[in-house]
Write a protein that holds these residues in place. Structure first.
Motif, PDB file in Angstrom:
ATOM      1  N   GLY A   1       0.876   2.400   8.571  1.00  0.00           N
ATOM      2  CA  GLY A   1       0.487   1.146   7.914  1.00  0.00           C
ATOM      3  C   GLY A   1       1.672   0.244   7.633  1.00  0.00           C
ATOM      4  O   GLY A   1       2.821   0.573   7.947  1.00  0.00           O
ATOM      5  N   ILE A   2       1.379  -0.885   7.042  1.00  0.00           N
ATOM      6  CA  ILE A   2       2.382  -1.832   6.580  1.00  0.00           C
ATOM      7  C   ILE A   2       2.125  -2.100   5.101  1.00  0.00           C
ATOM      8  O   ILE A   2       0.997  -2.457   4.717  1.00  0.00           O
ATOM      9  N   LEU A   3       3.139  -1.888   4.279  1.00  0.00           N
ATOM     10  CA  LEU A   3       3.052  -2.267   2.874  1.00  0.00           C
ATOM     11  C   LEU A   3       3.706  -3.638   2.745  1.00  0.00           C
ATOM     12  O   LEU A   3       4.902  -3.797   3.016  1.00  0.00           O
ATOM     13  N   LYS A   4       2.914  -4.613   2.379  1.00  0.00           N
ATOM     14  CA  LYS A   4       3.407  -5.992   2.353  1.00  0.00           C
ATOM     15  C   LYS A   4       4.258  -6.254   1.118  1.00  0.00           C
ATOM     16  O   LYS A   4       4.146  -5.563   0.098  1.00  0.00           O
ATOM     17  N   LYS A   5       5.094  -7.248   1.240  1.00  0.00           N
ATOM     18  CA  LYS A   5       5.983  -7.630   0.147  1.00  0.00           C
ATOM     19  C   LYS A   5       5.185  -7.825  -1.141  1.00  0.00           C
ATOM     20  O   LYS A   5       4.135  -8.463  -1.146  1.00  0.00           O
ATOM     21  N   ASP A   6       5.704  -7.221  -2.218  1.00  0.00           N
ATOM     22  CA  ASP A   6       5.134  -7.301  -3.567  1.00  0.00           C
ATOM     23  C   ASP A   6       3.872  -6.450  -3.747  1.00  0.00           C
ATOM     24  O   ASP A   6       3.309  -6.437  -4.845  1.00  0.00           O
TER      25      ASP A   6
ATOM     26  N   PHE B   1       6.862  -0.886  -5.709  1.00  0.00           N
ATOM     27  CA  PHE B   1       6.496  -2.176  -5.144  1.00  0.00           C
ATOM     28  C   PHE B   1       7.453  -2.492  -3.989  1.00  0.00           C
ATOM     29  O   PHE B   1       8.664  -2.292  -4.102  1.00  0.00           O
ATOM     30  N   ALA B   2       6.909  -2.990  -2.893  1.00  0.00           N
ATOM     31  CA  ALA B   2       7.721  -3.336  -1.729  1.00  0.00           C
ATOM     32  C   ALA B   2       8.461  -4.653  -1.961  1.00  0.00           C
ATOM     33  O   ALA B   2       7.861  -5.640  -2.398  1.00  0.00           O
ATOM     34  N   LYS B   3       9.756  -4.656  -1.659  1.00  0.00           N
ATOM     35  CA  LYS B   3      10.550  -5.888  -1.778  1.00  0.00           C
ATOM     36  C   LYS B   3      10.411  -6.752  -0.529  1.00  0.00           C
ATOM     37  O   LYS B   3      10.660  -7.964  -0.566  1.00  0.00           O
ATOM     38  N   ASP B   4      10.031  -6.116   0.575  1.00  0.00           N
ATOM     39  CA  ASP B   4       9.758  -6.810   1.835  1.00  0.00           C
ATOM     40  C   ASP B   4       8.599  -6.092   2.510  1.00  0.00           C
ATOM     41  O   ASP B   4       8.165  -5.021   2.056  1.00  0.00           O
ATOM     42  N   ASN B   5       8.119  -6.631   3.592  1.00  0.00           N
ATOM     43  CA  ASN B   5       7.127  -5.913   4.385  1.00  0.00           C
ATOM     44  C   ASN B   5       7.788  -4.670   4.970  1.00  0.00           C
ATOM     45  O   ASN B   5       8.840  -4.760   5.623  1.00  0.00           O
TER      46      ASN B   5
END
Length: 368
Positions: A248-253, A263-267
């Protein structure tokens, strides 16, 4: 059942190598310790390998563990370290050696068995400073009197070191107390055919204290008994593998997993691993631990759940569904040990492997 491609590999050849290495180092016989389901490695299968190798004595923590091994058709004599009720002992006399760990326990056994206690084989556990189990030296005279009066069969004696992994002087103090106590008993015309005091750390770092047997546990599984001194000849026995269950991709924020602790700081690209604390993978590894994918470290992000956790895969090439994940062991030129996981989780290597639950299948291999 490998429905989720998650399993533990147990290398029997490495296990036997470790036992033989310890035997050669101490120049004495080894009592392999198979308590706690062989520290998570599977006591029945390893006991079968030991029987095939001609081992004559193993040790377990509790009688129930020994009964499971014997029910599997394995007939190695078994030393039981801990307390067992007199009724349980009565039902399981043949093939077992029981521990006398206190004056009170011996009196309880005499009250139950009377003169029939002479039909049971015992080892004496001498308390030399662990102060957990064992006969206090102050009680030796009473123990000696009861052994003689009831013709109790003493087939051995042992003690347990409290600080062998720390490599300190208390080891020598305990050893000398044990030698004093056993000589005191023997001077009273009570034979002690075998004596043993060395656990894993003592076997490796104090081999001069090896007597008739040593009884290593953790070292036989290729894990280090001390973080002060490493023994490079030990070969890890256990490898824990799983797979990528989701890419998957965890999107920014965005956050991931329970409690929103990451929390992700970037994608960032992620992979979900179908393993959790119900499998014995420590929840304390949340946001701390890592796994190996494509031979590279992938950090856990968010909390470890009952059945899953998520890792970041930024540094990898394209990750595919079903790709191999190593939780403990080697992959390519990298490795991840139980000791490393233990340090991250704030525990010890024993804890890491012994907590791997029955939900994780064990696969046994004979080669390197």
């Amino acid at each position: 059942m490998l429905d989720r491609k998650t399993f533990v590999e147990i290398n029997i050849k490495n296990y036997l190598h470790n036992i033989n290495f310890i035997k050669n180092k101490t120049k004495t016989e080894v009592i392999p310790v198979l308590k706690a389901d062989a520290y998570g490695h599977g006591a029945i299968r390893l006991a079968k390998a030991l029987e095939k190798e001609g081992k004559k004595l193993i040790a377990v923590a509790f009688l129930g563990e020994g009964i499971e091994i014997r029910k599997a058709g394995i007939n190695i004599e078994t030393l039981v370290f801990n307390y067992a009720t007199p009724k349980a002992i009565k039902d399981n006399i043949d093939g077992y050696i029981y521990t006398i760990g206190s004056l009170q326990q011996l009196k309880e056994l005499i009250d139950y068995f009377g003169k029939d206690i002479s039909n049971i084989k015992f080892h004496l556990n001498i308390n030399t400073g662990m102060n957990r189990m064992g006969i206090d030296i102050d009680n030796l005279d009473m123990i000696i009197a009861l052994i003689k009066e009831y013709n109790i069969k003493i087939s051995g004696a042992y003690s347990h070191f409290a600080t062998a992994d720390n490599l300190d002087d208390f080891v020598k103090e305990q050893y000398e107390k044990f030698i004093y106590a056993t000589k005191y008993i023997e001077d009273a015309n009570i034979s002690i055919p075998v004596k043993h005091v060395c656990n894993s750390a003592a076997s490796l770092y104090f081999p001069e204290y090896a007597l008739d047997y040593v009884r290593p546990g953790i070292a036989t599984y290729g894990m280090q008994p001390s973080d002060i001194k490493i023994e490079p000849e030990l070969k890890p026995v256990l490898t824990w593998k799983s797979t990528v269950a989701r890419v998957g991709i965890l999107k920014k924020d965005e956050s991931v997993s329970y409690g929103r602790t990451y929390f992700a700081k970037d994608n960032i690209p992620t992979a979900t691993i179908p393993v959790g604390y119900a499998d014995g993978y420590f929840r304390q590894l949340s946001n701390k631990g890592y796994v190996l994918i494509q031979g590279k470290k992938c950090n856990i992000i968010g909390r470890v759940c009952m059945d899953q956790f998520v890792v970041e895969t930024t540094q990898l090439n394209e990750v595919k569904l079903g790709e191999e994940v190593v939780l403990i062991g080697k992959q390519d030129n990298n490795s991840l040990s139980a000791e490393e996981l233990a340090q991250l989780a704030g525990t010890i290597n024993y804890d890491i492997t012994s907590k791997i639950t029955k939900r994780v299948p064990r696969i046994y291999i004979e080669e390197e």
